[in-house]
Scaffold this active site. Structure first.
Site, PDB file in Angstrom:
ATOM      1  N   ASP A 186       6.553   4.779   5.420  1.00  0.00           N
ATOM      2  CA  ASP A 186       6.102   4.396   6.752  1.00  0.00           C
ATOM      3  C   ASP A 186       6.832   3.101   7.101  1.00  0.00           C
ATOM      4  O   ASP A 186       7.225   2.330   6.223  1.00  0.00           O
ATOM      5  CB  ASP A 186       4.582   4.217   6.783  1.00  0.00           C
ATOM      6  CG  ASP A 186       4.058   4.166   8.223  1.00  0.00           C
ATOM      7  OD1 ASP A 186       4.881   4.283   9.160  1.00  0.00           O
ATOM      8  OD2 ASP A 186       2.842   4.008   8.410  1.00  0.00           O
ATOM      9  N   SER A 187       7.004   2.883   8.390  1.00  0.00           N
ATOM     10  CA  SER A 187       7.821   1.754   8.859  1.00  0.00           C
ATOM     11  C   SER A 187       7.140   0.411   8.685  1.00  0.00           C
ATOM     12  O   SER A 187       7.782  -0.626   8.689  1.00  0.00           O
ATOM     13  CB  SER A 187       8.114   1.932  10.343  1.00  0.00           C
ATOM     14  OG  SER A 187       6.878   1.942  11.065  1.00  0.00           O
ATOM     15  N   GLY A 188       5.818   0.438   8.572  1.00  0.00           N
ATOM     16  CA  GLY A 188       5.068  -0.810   8.517  1.00  0.00           C
ATOM     17  C   GLY A 188       4.386  -1.134   9.833  1.00  0.00           C
ATOM     18  O   GLY A 188       3.585  -2.068   9.902  1.00  0.00           O
ATOM     19  N   GLY A 189       4.687  -0.363  10.880  1.00  0.00           N
ATOM     20  CA  GLY A 189       4.071  -0.628  12.183  1.00  0.00           C
ATOM     21  C   GLY A 189       2.546  -0.688  12.079  1.00  0.00           C
ATOM     22  O   GLY A 189       1.916  -1.701  12.409  1.00  0.00           O
ATOM     23  N   TYR A 190       1.968   0.375  11.562  1.00  0.00           N
ATOM     24  CA  TYR A 190       0.506   0.429  11.472  1.00  0.00           C
ATOM     25  C   TYR A 190      -0.061  -0.720  10.646  1.00  0.00           C
ATOM     26  O   TYR A 190      -1.075  -1.325  11.018  1.00  0.00           O
ATOM     27  CB  TYR A 190       0.067   1.782  10.895  1.00  0.00           C
ATOM     28  CG  TYR A 190      -1.403   1.831  10.569  1.00  0.00           C
ATOM     29  CD1 TYR A 190      -2.362   1.795  11.590  1.00  0.00           C
ATOM     30  CD2 TYR A 190      -1.845   1.876   9.255  1.00  0.00           C
ATOM     31  CE1 TYR A 190      -3.716   1.818  11.290  1.00  0.00           C
ATOM     32  CE2 TYR A 190      -3.198   1.902   8.952  1.00  0.00           C
ATOM     33  CZ  TYR A 190      -4.132   1.868   9.972  1.00  0.00           C
ATOM     34  OH  TYR A 190      -5.466   1.880   9.677  1.00  0.00           O
ATOM     35  N   ASP A 195       6.490   1.526  15.249  1.00  0.00           N
ATOM     36  CA  ASP A 195       5.664   1.777  16.435  1.00  0.00           C
ATOM     37  C   ASP A 195       4.688   0.629  16.646  1.00  0.00           C
ATOM     38  O   ASP A 195       4.441  -0.159  15.735  1.00  0.00           O
ATOM     39  CB  ASP A 195       4.890   3.102  16.289  1.00  0.00           C
ATOM     40  CG  ASP A 195       3.957   3.106  15.079  1.00  0.00           C
ATOM     41  OD1 ASP A 195       4.253   2.400  14.090  1.00  0.00           O
ATOM     42  OD2 ASP A 195       2.945   3.837  15.102  1.00  0.00           O
ATOM     43  N   GLN A 215       2.281   7.924  20.360  1.00  0.00           N
ATOM     44  CA  GLN A 215       1.094   7.090  20.584  1.00  0.00           C
ATOM     45  C   GLN A 215       0.399   7.572  21.865  1.00  0.00           C
ATOM     46  O   GLN A 215       0.642   8.688  22.306  1.00  0.00           O
ATOM     47  CB  GLN A 215       1.485   5.603  20.657  1.00  0.00           C
ATOM     48  CG  GLN A 215       1.898   5.000  19.309  1.00  0.00           C
ATOM     49  CD  GLN A 215       0.719   4.841  18.335  1.00  0.00           C
ATOM     50  OE1 GLN A 215      -0.446   5.009  18.704  1.00  0.00           O
ATOM     51  NE2 GLN A 215       1.039   4.570  17.062  1.00  0.00           N
ATOM     52  N   GLY A 253      -1.884   6.440  15.620  1.00  0.00           N
ATOM     53  CA  GLY A 253      -2.962   5.844  16.422  1.00  0.00           C
ATOM     54  C   GLY A 253      -4.257   6.631  16.414  1.00  0.00           C
ATOM     55  O   GLY A 253      -5.138   6.374  17.232  1.00  0.00           O
ATOM     56  N   ASP A 313      -1.136  12.323   5.555  1.00  0.00           N
ATOM     57  CA  ASP A 313      -1.216  11.289   4.523  1.00  0.00           C
ATOM     58  C   ASP A 313      -2.510  10.547   4.757  1.00  0.00           C
ATOM     59  O   ASP A 313      -2.971  10.436   5.903  1.00  0.00           O
ATOM     60  CB  ASP A 313      -0.052  10.294   4.625  1.00  0.00           C
ATOM     61  CG  ASP A 313      -0.379   9.162   5.574  1.00  0.00           C
ATOM     62  OD1 ASP A 313      -0.906   8.131   5.100  1.00  0.00           O
ATOM     63  OD2 ASP A 313      -0.156   9.311   6.795  1.00  0.00           O
ATOM     64  N   CYS A 360     -12.163  24.004 -12.346  1.00  0.00           N
ATOM     65  CA  CYS A 360     -11.028  23.173 -11.908  1.00  0.00           C
ATOM     66  C   CYS A 360     -10.094  22.983 -13.104  1.00  0.00           C
ATOM     67  O   CYS A 360     -10.544  22.723 -14.220  1.00  0.00           O
ATOM     68  CB  CYS A 360     -11.535  21.824 -11.406  1.00  0.00           C
ATOM     69  SG  CYS A 360     -10.210  20.639 -11.081  1.00  0.00           S
ATOM     70  N   CYS A 405      -7.771  20.609 -13.481  1.00  0.00           N
ATOM     71  CA  CYS A 405      -7.178  19.272 -13.607  1.00  0.00           C
ATOM     72  C   CYS A 405      -7.457  18.705 -14.999  1.00  0.00           C
ATOM     73  O   CYS A 405      -8.364  19.174 -15.701  1.00  0.00           O
ATOM     74  CB  CYS A 405      -7.703  18.324 -12.520  1.00  0.00           C
ATOM     75  SG  CYS A 405      -9.305  17.581 -12.854  1.00  0.00           S
ATOM     76  N   CYS A 453     -11.187  17.609 -15.518  1.00  0.00           N
ATOM     77  CA  CYS A 453     -12.166  18.686 -15.699  1.00  0.00           C
ATOM     78  C   CYS A 453     -11.905  19.484 -16.966  1.00  0.00           C
ATOM     79  O   CYS A 453     -12.849  19.992 -17.586  1.00  0.00           O
ATOM     80  CB  CYS A 453     -12.181  19.592 -14.469  1.00  0.00           C
ATOM     81  SG  CYS A 453     -12.945  18.799 -13.036  1.00  0.00           S
ATOM     82  N   HIS A 508      -8.629  14.103 -10.346  1.00  0.00           N
ATOM     83  CA  HIS A 508      -9.415  15.236  -9.856  1.00  0.00           C
ATOM     84  C   HIS A 508      -9.249  15.413  -8.342  1.00  0.00           C
ATOM     85  O   HIS A 508      -8.998  16.526  -7.866  1.00  0.00           O
ATOM     86  CB  HIS A 508     -10.896  15.085 -10.211  1.00  0.00           C
ATOM     87  CG  HIS A 508     -11.716  16.182  -9.609  1.00  0.00           C
ATOM     88  ND1 HIS A 508     -11.774  17.444 -10.148  1.00  0.00           N
ATOM     89  CD2 HIS A 508     -12.448  16.224  -8.466  1.00  0.00           C
ATOM     90  CE1 HIS A 508     -12.514  18.215  -9.385  1.00  0.00           C
ATOM     91  NE2 HIS A 508     -12.938  17.496  -8.355  1.00  0.00           N
TER      92      HIS A 508
END
Lengths: 392, 392
Positions: B98-102, B152, B194, B221, B271, B309, B311, B314, B340
């Site tokens: 991610d660009s870091g905007g958020y 952004d 946005q 956003g 994500d 499960c 994993c 489990c 898990h």
């Protein structure tokens, strides 16, 4: 001859001609443990940050768990009804449980000892509990470790002579009661020598416990803030009065340099939270001494913390990345450092054992100590005392 | 035709006949990623508590790292001189940065935005920094992720219309500048739509960015404290104006029920820190909903948290043992729970994808939502807002 001598015994393989060092093996229901051996500490049924799988990959054959902690959480009955400690924590190799004596005397905020047993308050919620030698054995039989310990009274390093004598006498009586009520033949019961830092008391304690006859003998009440020279001197004084054919366990010692010196004085077994605790603080063992991975000098180091080390951490990550994880407080840091330090200690023990078997232990010891720069002793003592105090 | 379309592209494999769900794949220099896909968050070049090996064992093909965090620690130049992000963190599969905007707009304690860029203070040490769209691309080219994001401006959920419009206009200008200066053909550059929670603005933003032409389109956003119904409605409004042949990425969404619903609305990529963050709080995903492993009801449960499960957690440990680790605050707890939850999300994505390919997605969705009990929406919103506020 009791069954314990067959299923859970000690075999001496080789003794050093220059020192008291010895190579041997502990034969237990969960496998054979080559000695000298170091036990990683897993007080709460987990060696902090690691899975059983990782411990196996490191080559750890035996770990220590703690009756005091497991009694308080989750409760002995919980582990018993879940099929015992091995199954509960998914560890199929060897387990030694400490009786909880040391923890009651170092962690519990209040306690009242009588000949009968000890009343103490939980360090977690302040609730009151009562433990006797018989209960300590009953709990350890329920947990089901391969090696269990008698309940001892562990005085502080700076207690009065009278208190130390009384604690020793009580430890002897309790050891006898533990032996009498111990019923599981598949578990080896070890006694714990006390006696503070007085050679005469250490001799008395070793001789008395030996006369009672145990599967192994531990040296308790050391590494509690006294100078290292004293720890080693007391080890010498005690070992001199312990039988050759039983394993000797120096409790609470785990720095690389101390273990090399204690092996030279006849010790077979060690346990200590030190290698894992300092790992979580960013102190990593190398053959040149401890390194502080938080040091800015590691920012751009592409090599692992110890080039040539075959642990997962060193095989996979640069010192730079490990430093970054520590700088950010990322949990992965603590695990990677723990893997490295336990691998180092495991490798050290293997080297010690090979050297004993090859008849080269003395030169190994000289070479190791010439290269390994230990922590400054004054700083170590003050940090250790501060740490012990902070737990009270 | 640019090289990016060959080495780093999206292939649509199957669309659902009842919904907008689609199965596809992202083709990147570090492997092909089946979509729909969820990206575990590894902001600081580590998915909290896990090694790259464990992520591979779980089957994770792609993770997210964050330019803002890596810029502050260890610094972009450090990772660049160590051979790039893949090598630095020993992860050979796909990375999206991610660009870091958020983060600048949600984590930094102070910031001043102009058309040129944004001045902000570090949330770690208060130091002042300046970032522009060009720098955001330069940094991401130095890190070397397979997929990178435009810078952004991300307004808060409750900002005024004027502010949201201005942020959108600036995001568009910045997207264009990012596209112009982006020079690495082996990296796919995604734009970020946005427009707050206004359908008209979402349409404008999607159309404008599509007209500029990007390798993929993210919806930014959202998931910032608005009701879930609004998140999904805005997703619908946006997807309607995005091209079929490019991947669509709904940023910050990661609860199982939301992902199922968003896939039905045409989303390919997700994500969120949610699956890993709630794991560390003891909330474990099952097909019936989240379970709180700290609940005393698990004290004696011999089964794993989700029987069946596959994993590591489990397969190896009882729910009782996992509860014990959480009760004691043992670090292993956080890792086992993370393994898990990520395995659960990975399995969910595989089931979604198979259902799309088999033409049974609608019934899968109905079945999943009938069984999976989500967190109460009012509690969720108040917790989310509290959490967002605590980060400011």
């Amino acid at each position: 001859m009791r069954l314990v001598d067959k299923s859970n015994s000690f075999r001496l393989i080789q003794t050093c001609s220059d020192t008291l060092a010895r190579a041997g093996e502990l034969i237990t229901p969960h496998g054979t443990v080559p000695t000298p051996v170091f036990l990683p500490v897993g007080s709460q049924a987990t060696v902090k940050t690691l899975t059983p799988e990782e411990l196996e990959e490191i080559g750890v054959p035996i770990i220590l768990a703690n009756t005091y902690h497991l009694y308080l959480r989750p409760g002995i009955h919980v582990i018993q009804s879940m099929g015992g400690l091995h199954k509960y924590m998914a560890w199929n190799r060897v387990i030694l449980t400490d009786s909880g004596g040391y923890q009651i005397f170092s962690l519990a905020p209040l306690r009242k000892v009588s000949d009968d047993g000890v009343i103490f308050r939980s360090h977690i919620d302040g609730s009151e509990h009562f433990i006797t030698p018989e209960l300590a054995i009953q709990f350890q039989e329920a947990l089901g470790a391969d090696i269990i310990m008698v309940l001892d009274e562990c005085p502080a390093y700076d207690d009065s002579l009278g208190k130390i004598q009384q604690a020793m006498a009580r430890t002897h009586e309790w050891a006898e009661r533990c032996k009498v009520c111990h019923s599981r033949d598949d578990q080896a019961l070890y006694a714990i020598v006390q006696g503070g830092i007085l050679p005469e008391l250490r001799r008395q304690s070793a001789q008395h416990l030996t006369s009672l006859g145990f599967a192994g003998y531990a040296i308790g009440g050391l590494s509690l803030g006294e100078p290292k020279a004293v720890t080693l001197a007391m080890t010498e004084e005690t070992v001199a009065f312990l039988p050759q054919d039983r394993p000797r366990y120096l409790m609470g010692v785990g720095s690389p340099e101390d273990m090399v010196e204690a092996v030279a004085r006849g010790i077979d077994i060690f346990d200590s939270a030190l290698p894992t605790r300092v790992a979580r603080n960013g102190a990593l063992f190398t053959w040149g001494g401890r390194r502080n991975i938080r040091n800015a000098a590691y920012t751009l180091v592409e090599e692992p913390i110890e080039p040539g080390c075959d642990c997962y951490t060193c095989r996979t990550f640069s010192a730079a990345y490990l430093r970054h994880l520590f700088t950010c407080g990322e949990m992965l840091a603590y695990r990677l450092a723990t893997i490295h330090n336990l691998t180092f200690v495991q490798a050290l023990m293997q080297k010690i054992r090979s050297a004993i078997k090859d008849g080269t232990f003395s030169s190994f010891r000289d070479g190791f100590l010439a290269n390994y720069k230990p922590t400054d002793e004054q700083i170590r003592i003050s940090q250790k005392r501060k740490w012990l105090k902070s737990r009270r």
